[in-house]
Each structure stands twice: as C-alpha cells, then as structure tokens.
Design an enzyme around this catalytic site. Structure first.
Site, PDB file in Angstrom:
ATOM      1  N   ASP A   1       4.896 -13.721 -60.591  1.00  0.00           N
ATOM      2  CA  ASP A   1       5.879 -14.806 -60.640  1.00  0.00           C
ATOM      3  C   ASP A   1       5.993 -15.290 -62.087  1.00  0.00           C
ATOM      4  OD1 ASP A   1       3.702 -16.407 -61.111  1.00  0.00           O
ATOM      5  OD2 ASP A   1       3.769 -17.429 -59.189  1.00  0.00           O
TER       6      ASP A   1
ATOM      7  N   ASP B   1       5.906 -13.086 -50.068  1.00  0.00           N
ATOM      8  CA  ASP B   1       4.518 -13.331 -50.460  1.00  0.00           C
ATOM      9  C   ASP B   1       4.120 -14.661 -49.870  1.00  0.00           C
ATOM     10  OD1 ASP B   1       3.868 -15.635 -52.716  1.00  0.00           O
ATOM     11  OD2 ASP B   1       5.975 -15.047 -52.669  1.00  0.00           O
TER      12      ASP B   1
END
Lengths: 378, 378
Positions: B93, B269
């Site tokens: 991320d 996720d």
C-alpha cells in the site's frame, strides 16, 4: 503389548554416557534435551516444527496442566499426547517446583501441599499420590515423584528436613505409581540436598534403595555458581546406579549441558532456548547472540550458514533483528525453533563424540568455538 | 526479461470475474485474497505456512516499513521479498491509510503529508513521489498511489476535496512510477469519494483516463453498513474498465468477500483472519466460531473435519479453546493459519464456481451454510 521402560547404555567415554531409553511412544537417544511444553505447547511452535528441530521428547508441567485445562479433562480428551498432537514421548514433572515458584504456598506438611492457584486464587491440594494420579491421567511416559522444593537461601537443617520429606514422598510416589500400573511407563525419583554433598549422596542412596526407573537431580541451577552445580552433579552421579538414566532438571545453558554430560548426565530440560528466543537471543555455535543489538540491523548474513537447521541458514540477522525490535511474534517463533535446533545439534554432536570415544575433544572444540564468539561484523 | 504486468479475464458469471494476473514473482489467480504482512511478516506465521494456506500474494505496509526498518535498508538487503523470505508476489500500500489512522497528522497540503511517527515521534514526510520511491525500494510487484484518507465523519465538500486531491496525487504517482521503471511491475490507482456515488464514479472515470494497471476502491469498510459498501462497490465497478483488476482495500469478512466478488471485485486484503485468530476466533464454513467460549472446553472434535487444511482437521476445539484461554502464542499461530486457509478455500470455491458458471448457486449455498451456524454441541 508395550515393552517395559528400559534404558540401554551403549557407550561411556570418561563419565559421559551414550544410551537410549524406550517408552510407549518411542525411543529417545541420550544424552537428550527435552523442550519445555509448559501449558501443553512448546510456546509458539507447531509440534511438527518442534519435531523438526530433532526433539524426541518434550516436557509437560503438571502444575500448569492440573490448573488449566485440568488433568481429568485432558484424560477425557484422550491424554496429553493427543491433546497437544505430539505422538512422541512426554515426561511430566510433578508440580513441586512450580508450587514453590508460582503460587502462594499456604500449607506444607507430611501429607502434601495446599496452595493458592496463581490463575484464579482457588485452593488446590497436591500430595505425592495426587501428583502421580495426575501424571497418569495426562498419560506421561515418564512421571516424576513429588518433591519439596525449598525457597533459597535455606539453612542446612531446612535442606536436610526437605530432603528427608522428599524421600518419604518418593516412597509414597512409588507405591502410588504401582497402583496406576501403565505398561512401559517410568517413574523417576528426585535427588535433593541443596549444595551439601553429604545430603545429596544420602538422598541418592536412599532413592536407589527404593528403586526407580531413573534418577533426577533437582534443586540446582537456582543461582549457584556453575562450578558448584557441576561439582554436585559429579558427586551425585558417582553414587547413582550406572544402569539407570540421570536427569538434571531445569538445566541449562549450552555450557551447562556439555559440562553436565561430562559428569554423567543423560537428560535435560530447560526453558532457555524458547524463553531467550522470545527476547531476541539466539544460541549458536558462535555462542549466544543478542539480535536486538543494532550491529545486526544491516547484516544480510544468516545466523549460521552451516547450521543443519533451515531457518538458521535462511533468515538474515537483519530480519531477525527487525522482528525482535518490532516485537513481532514471528521473531519469537523463528528464534525459538532456531535455538531448540541448536540445542539438538549440540546434543547430537555430544552423542556422536561419545560413541567415537572423543567426547573430551568435542567438548574442548565446542567450548573454544563459543569462546571465540560471533562472526566479525560486516 | 520479465514480461509486462498483465491481467487476463478468463470468465465472467454475472458481475463475478475469474482471471489471473502475472507479476515478476509469479501468477495470481483471481478473485484473490492477500494476507496482510504489515511489518514484513504475516503475524506469527512462517512464510512457508502462509504459502501452505494457498496464498499466492501478500500485502506489505509502506507506512510501517518506511519507519522500521526503513525502505533504503530493505533495498540494501535485497528487497522485501528476500528480507521476509517470500519469493512470491507482493503488493504494497502507499501509507496513506496508516498516516491517517496511526500517526498524529501534522500537515497535509498539495505536496503531501508530514506526520509524526507513532514509533519515535520523529517528523516524517510522505509525498506521492516518495510513496512510489519507497515501494520501488521495497521491490513491490504492485504499488499503490498515495491517496488522502479522510477521518470520518466528513462533509460532502471535504470528501470531494480529498477525492480531487487524491486524483492529482494519482497523476503525480503515475509520473513517478514511470521514472522508476521496473519491468513487469504494476501501479494501481485508488477510487475515493466516500459514500457518494457521484463522487465515486467521477473518481473512477478520471483515474481510468489517467490509466493504471489496476484500480482499487479505498475508504470503504470504515463503519458503514455492508449494504452501503456493496452498493458503492457495484456502482464503482460498473464504470471501471473490464480489462483491469479491481481491488477492494481492507475488506473484509467472508460475507463481504462473497458479496463483493458478486459485484465485480478481483482482489482483497484484510487483517481479520489473523487479528481475529489472535483473539480466539475461527472462520469456518459453519460461520465464525468464538473458541474462547466455554462450550468448546471439552469438545474433542476438530473445527472442521472436512477442511482441506490439516490444522483445521487435526487440533481439537478443546485444545484451541485451551490455547486461547491461556493466551498461548500457538493459539494465535494455529487460528491465524486456519483462518487464512479458510479464506483461501473460500476464494478457491468462488473461482471454481465462476469458471463453472454457477457462482450464484455457490454463493447461496455458502451463505446458507454460514447461516445454519456451528455444529450442534456434543
């Protein structure tokens, strides 16, 4: 259909001994190190990972298991081996040491001890007979007698009194064990007597007359200098029967293990490899390494590129440093398995050296490697 | 010599999609669930155990890794794959979400954010360009643009302003990504816009014009009802290009996953399987099971005797209950792996059903099994 518990002494080299014992759950090569599975788990490790370190037997703690989840419950669930998914041998202690170290001891007399549970404050009774019953419920391959573990320091009179009490409890433990006859299982007596050689030898001789499948030495590694411990070990093993295994309880560092094998010890258990692993310390052939030290932060090398254990060859010191600094569970998991594997590698090295009649050389070379210390910094 | 990042859509069934994408570290079958490896570790699990659950890709957190051990350090050690011993694909991320949730945010303007590290209080700057640079240093197979994640509740004006800022940062992220050209690696844009369908669709359309390898939906699963989330997902995927993967960030429960796949999502996720595992909760085909509940204390049955995952078939509920009550690390380890394996089994079931053109049936049957709940007590 089990064969009886038996110990075979294959080779001696000085006082060091190479053997094996046979239990209902398989053979164990000695000298042996037993990882500690306090609460029905070697902390953080799946049983297959414990096995992969080379461990052939683990230790379970009667004190912890009787309080949670309870011995009768484990028995109803099929016993400790099934409960923790460890189909190999298990030795259980008798609870005496943890009663002293973890609980508010309320009352100790000839009958046994009554103590306050450290979990919920409930009053719990433990007698020599109950300790044997619990270990039978757990299904231990090797049970230990209940003994009185003194808080130190103590006077010679107190040590002698506790040693004599432990001998009387040893007799009661043996009678109780015989009433729970389980084929092939073993009961060990425990030598007490503090740092007094005379008391230690008296304890060992009386226990030998009572007759046990093996003999433990308790009450050591409680703060005394290593040389004192090793002297007591040597003077105690010298009066124990050669044909029975000797177990040094709660010991120790790699230095302690090699020193005690040199003095005739066959079995060990200790929390150091797992406890220190949880605190960022690794045991290696270069000695103990503190991975939280900043010098490892950029070190791409594994702990030991020649280790037979995959994790010790695979993960970088920088990664283990990172995990330890970040308090990541995987740091504890990896270092626990790496440390247990090192202990097993050390034991295997000792066994091989004794068989080859070169234990003294192996000991000197291993100690010299520890003394040289870790690899130089990058 | 890497082939470029590519996504192949093999089959659709309603809005549900079956595909695969190719990265420098291998292929990933979609719909895919990515375990979260926050600090370069999926908490408590060895990478081989993560892989054994069926995971083909894991997520790493830029925010955590930039602060400790540092992106430049990981790069010098050979990149994140080598550092954490995970040779398969990794998505990272951009740090935007953790800057909002974990740090004292000190300053946010067009250039980027400056924040106080939650670790040591140091002031740290993060810009779209730096976020891309960090992810390149880590060696991510899939990088994410930096976006502005709002603290909720927020007004429509605030949501619109943050969404527009995230679009400008998307453009800068793409330029920066192109300057760090790494063969075969991908950059995803992130759709923002809160719970406003108009803003969401505008965000998706502008991102599509800029052009990314994939499109994420951020800022959901932050407390809104599931039906709101799924409606926004449906309205957003309907305007995203079919030929690119769609990733719903930070989601979710098994219910969320199956609902979002039904609305055209390809990737997920979430920390739930590992975080809840550390707190004694199991995800199973019978729904979620709280193993700390006393009804499991004497239950010798495994969580799911028909699970494809060995641990879910092997360990008794009584043992998992005991480990959870005793706060033993192994409870967290076993339930994390059992939960991740269940998530992967669920994803594999969805993939198979989409291929067979019977996703709706699979969804209905799976949801009915969850609704029936756990096995009756013994």
């Amino acid at each position: 259909m089990s064969q009886p518990f038996s110990f075979h002494l294959n080779k001696t080299d000085g006082a060091a001994r190479r053997g094996e014992f046979i239990t209902p759950h398989g053979k164990v090569q000695t000298p042996a190190f037993m990882p500690v599975g306090t609460q029905a788990t070697v902390k953080g490790l799946m049983p297959e990972d414990v096995r992969a370190t080379g461990a052939e037997i683990v230790l379970g703690n009667t004190y912890h298991l009787m309080l949670r989840p309870g011995a009768e419950r484990i028995a109803a669930l099929g016993g400790l081996h099934k409960f923790m998914n460890w189909p190999f041998p298990i030795l259980t202690d008798s609870g005496g040491f943890q009663v002293m170290s973890l609980s508010d001891l309320r009352k100790l007399d000839e009958r046994g001890v009554t103590f306050r549970s450290h979990l919920d404050g409930a009053m719990v009774a433990l007698s020599p007979e109950r300790a044997i019953e619990i270990q039978a419920l757990l299904g231990a391959d090797i049970s230990m007698q209940l003994d009185e573990c003194l808080k130190l320091p103590a006077t010679r009179e107190e040590i002698a009194r506790a040693m004599q009490m432990s001998l009387r409890w040893a007799e009661r433990s043996k009678r109780a064990f015989e009433s729970h006859a389980r084929a092939g299982c073993a009961l060990f007596g425990i030598v007490q007597g503090g740092d007094d050689i005379g008391l230690r030898q008296e304890s060992a001789q009386v226990l030998t007359r009572i007759g046990f499948d093996g003999y433990a030495i308790g009450g050591l590694a409680v703060g005394e200098p290593q040389e004192v411990m090793l002297k007591i070990v040597a003077e105690t093993t010298s009066v124990l029967p050669a044909e029975r295994p000797r177990y040094l309880m709660g010991v120790g560092t790699p230095h302690d293990l090699i020193g005690a094998v040199a003095r005739g010890i066959d079995m060990f258990d200790c929390v150091l490899p797992t406890r220190n692993g949880r605190h960022g310390m690794a045991f290696t052939r270069y000695g103990a390494i503190n991975l939280t030290n900043a010098r490892h932060a950029d070190d791409s090398r594994p702990l030991d590129p020649e280790s037979p254990h995959l994790a010790a060859r695979t993960y970088s010191r920088a990664y283990l440093h990172h995990l330890s600094k970040a308090s990541e569970m995987l740091g504890a998991v990896l270092l626990s398995t790496i440390n247990l594997a090192y202990y097993q590698t050390l034991m295997a090295g000792m066994r091989k050296a004794i068989t080859a009649g070169r234990f003294a050389d192996f000991k000197a070379a291993t100690e010299a490697e520890w003394a040289r210390g870790d690899l130089p910094a990058l």
